[in-house]
Design a protein around this motif. Structure first.
Motif, short mmCIF file in Angstrom:
data_model
loop_
_atom_site.label_atom_id
_atom_site.label_comp_id
_atom_site.label_asym_id
_atom_site.label_seq_id
_atom_site.Cartn_x
_atom_site.Cartn_y
_atom_site.Cartn_z
N ASN A 55 0.82 -1.22 0.00
CA ASN A 55 0.00 0.00 0.00
C ASN A 55 0.85 1.26 0.00
OD1 ASN A 55 -2.43 -1.36 -0.08
ND2 ASN A 55 -2.68 -1.38 2.13
N HIS A 56 1.97 1.23 0.76
CA HIS A 56 2.87 2.40 0.78
C HIS A 56 3.51 2.61 -0.59
CE1 HIS A 56 2.71 3.68 4.93
NE2 HIS A 56 2.86 2.43 5.34
N ILE A 57 3.91 1.51 -1.23
CA ILE A 57 4.50 1.62 -2.57
C ILE A 57 3.48 2.20 -3.54
CG2 ILE A 57 5.37 0.28 -4.54
CD1 ILE A 57 6.69 -1.59 -2.45
N LEU A 58 2.25 1.71 -3.45
CA LEU A 58 1.19 2.20 -4.32
C LEU A 58 0.97 3.70 -4.13
CD1 LEU A 58 -0.97 1.25 -6.39
CD2 LEU A 58 -2.52 1.03 -4.46
N GLU A 59 0.92 4.13 -2.89
CA GLU A 59 0.73 5.56 -2.60
C GLU A 59 1.92 6.39 -3.07
OE1 GLU A 59 -1.99 7.29 -1.50
OE2 GLU A 59 -2.94 5.34 -1.83
N ASN A 60 3.12 5.87 -2.89
CA ASN A 60 4.32 6.57 -3.34
C ASN A 60 4.31 6.70 -4.86
OD1 ASN A 60 6.96 7.75 -2.80
ND2 ASN A 60 7.79 5.93 -3.80
N ASP A 61 3.95 5.61 -5.55
CA ASP A 61 3.86 5.65 -7.01
C ASP A 61 2.81 6.67 -7.46
OD1 ASP A 61 5.75 3.65 -7.12
OD2 ASP A 61 4.36 2.07 -7.75
N LYS A 62 1.68 6.69 -6.79
CA LYS A 62 0.60 7.63 -7.14
C LYS A 62 1.09 9.07 -6.99
CE LYS A 62 -3.53 6.69 -5.64
NZ LYS A 62 -4.76 6.60 -4.82
N THR A 63 1.80 9.34 -5.91
CA THR A 63 2.32 10.70 -5.68
C THR A 63 3.32 11.08 -6.76
OG1 THR A 63 1.99 10.50 -3.30
CG2 THR A 63 3.58 12.16 -4.05
N TYR A 64 4.24 10.16 -7.07
CA TYR A 64 5.24 10.45 -8.11
C TYR A 64 4.55 10.73 -9.44
CZ TYR A 64 9.02 10.04 -11.43
OH TYR A 64 9.90 10.30 -12.44
N LEU A 65 3.61 9.85 -9.80
CA LEU A 65 2.93 10.01 -11.09
C LEU A 65 2.10 11.28 -11.15
CD1 LEU A 65 1.90 6.30 -11.67
CD2 LEU A 65 3.61 7.60 -12.96
N THR A 66 1.46 11.64 -10.06
CA THR A 66 0.68 12.88 -10.01
C THR A 66 1.60 14.08 -10.24
OG1 THR A 66 -0.89 11.88 -8.48
CG2 THR A 66 -0.86 14.27 -8.57
N ASP A 67 2.75 14.10 -9.57
CA ASP A 67 3.71 15.20 -9.75
C ASP A 67 4.24 15.23 -11.18
OD1 ASP A 67 3.39 15.88 -7.09
OD2 ASP A 67 5.26 14.92 -6.43
N PHE A 68 4.58 14.05 -11.70
CA PHE A 68 5.10 13.95 -13.06
C PHE A 68 4.08 14.48 -14.07
CE2 PHE A 68 5.37 11.60 -17.07
CZ PHE A 68 6.67 11.87 -17.47
N LEU A 69 2.85 14.03 -13.95
CA LEU A 69 1.80 14.45 -14.89
C LEU A 69 1.51 15.94 -14.78
CD1 LEU A 69 -0.59 11.38 -14.55
CD2 LEU A 69 0.92 11.94 -16.49
N SER A 70 1.55 16.47 -13.57
CA SER A 70 1.34 17.92 -13.38
C SER A 70 2.45 18.71 -14.07
CB SER A 70 1.30 18.27 -11.90
OG SER A 70 0.18 17.70 -11.30
N ASP A 71 3.69 18.23 -13.92
CA ASP A 71 4.82 18.89 -14.58
C ASP A 71 4.68 18.84 -16.10
OD1 ASP A 71 5.93 19.37 -12.09
OD2 ASP A 71 7.47 17.81 -12.24
N VAL A 72 4.32 17.68 -16.63
CA VAL A 72 4.17 17.53 -18.08
C VAL A 72 3.06 18.45 -18.58
CG1 VAL A 72 3.45 15.93 -19.92
CG2 VAL A 72 5.12 15.20 -18.21
N GLU A 73 1.95 18.47 -17.86
CA GLU A 73 0.82 19.31 -18.28
C GLU A 73 1.17 20.79 -18.26
OE1 GLU A 73 -3.93 19.12 -17.74
OE2 GLU A 73 -2.79 19.15 -15.87
N SER A 74 1.99 21.19 -17.31
CA SER A 74 2.36 22.61 -17.23
C SER A 74 3.52 22.96 -18.16
CB SER A 74 2.70 22.99 -15.79
OG SER A 74 3.87 22.33 -15.38
N GLY A 75 4.00 21.98 -18.92
CA GLY A 75 5.02 22.27 -19.93
C GLY A 75 6.45 22.15 -19.44
N GLU A 76 6.64 21.66 -18.25
CA GLU A 76 8.01 21.50 -17.75
C GLU A 76 8.71 20.39 -18.53
OE1 GLU A 76 10.13 20.07 -13.67
OE2 GLU A 76 8.50 21.51 -13.48
N PRO A 77 9.88 20.71 -19.11
CA PRO A 77 10.56 19.69 -19.91
C PRO A 77 11.05 18.52 -19.04
CG PRO A 77 11.85 21.73 -19.84
CD PRO A 77 10.59 21.96 -19.07
N LYS A 78 10.93 17.34 -19.62
CA LYS A 78 11.38 16.12 -18.93
C LYS A 78 12.42 15.43 -19.80
CE LYS A 78 8.76 16.33 -15.35
NZ LYS A 78 9.33 16.48 -14.03
N LYS A 79 13.44 14.95 -19.17
CA LYS A 79 14.48 14.20 -19.89
C LYS A 79 13.95 12.80 -20.20
CE LYS A 79 18.29 16.64 -17.70
NZ LYS A 79 18.84 17.44 -18.71
#
Length: 120
Positions: A55-79
């Motif tokens: 459950n902790h891994i799942l929540e950690n993954d969800k947080t990472y993905l939420t941050d990643f998707l927010s960055d992508v949506e706002s146009g922040e470049p990703k390597k």
């Protein structure tokens, strides 16, 4: 007379041996019962801990993905390395049962062309 004394002494030692064995066997049975209870509790705790860690891994993954998707949506470049890692984490997230607004947002960003559909 000596034969009678030897027989009595042998009988007494035999009786003592029987009593000791009987008490020892009771203790061994009790130890086995306690051991079984302890092993059952250890097994139960292990399963609970595995579930909690998952459950902790799942929540950690969800947080990472939420941050990643927010960055992508706002146009922040990703390597490329960050994008590959996000795909790995998303696969793990879905394997662990994660299926929510993260998937909806991920698919939306693919439709909008901000993410590419990949088979990883």
């Amino acid at each position: 007379m000596e034969a009678i004394c030897c027989a009595v002494i042998t009988g007494i030692f035999g009786l003592i041996t029987v009593v000791i064995n009987k008490n020892t066997n009771k203790k061994v049975d009790k130890i086995e019962d306690v051991k079984a209870e302890i092993l059952e509790q250890v097994k139960k705790n292990r399963e609970e801990n595995k579930k909690e860690i998952s459950n902790h891994i799942l929540e950690n993954d969800k947080t990472y993905l939420t941050d990643f998707l927010s960055d992508v949506e706002s146009g922040e470049p990703k390597k490329e390395m960050q994008i590959r890692r996000a795909y790995e984490i998303k696969r793990e997230y879905n394997e662990k049962g994660g299926d929510s607004y993260v998937d909806d947002k991920w698919n939306e960003l693919i439709r909008r062309g901000l993410l590419k559909e990949r088979r990883t």
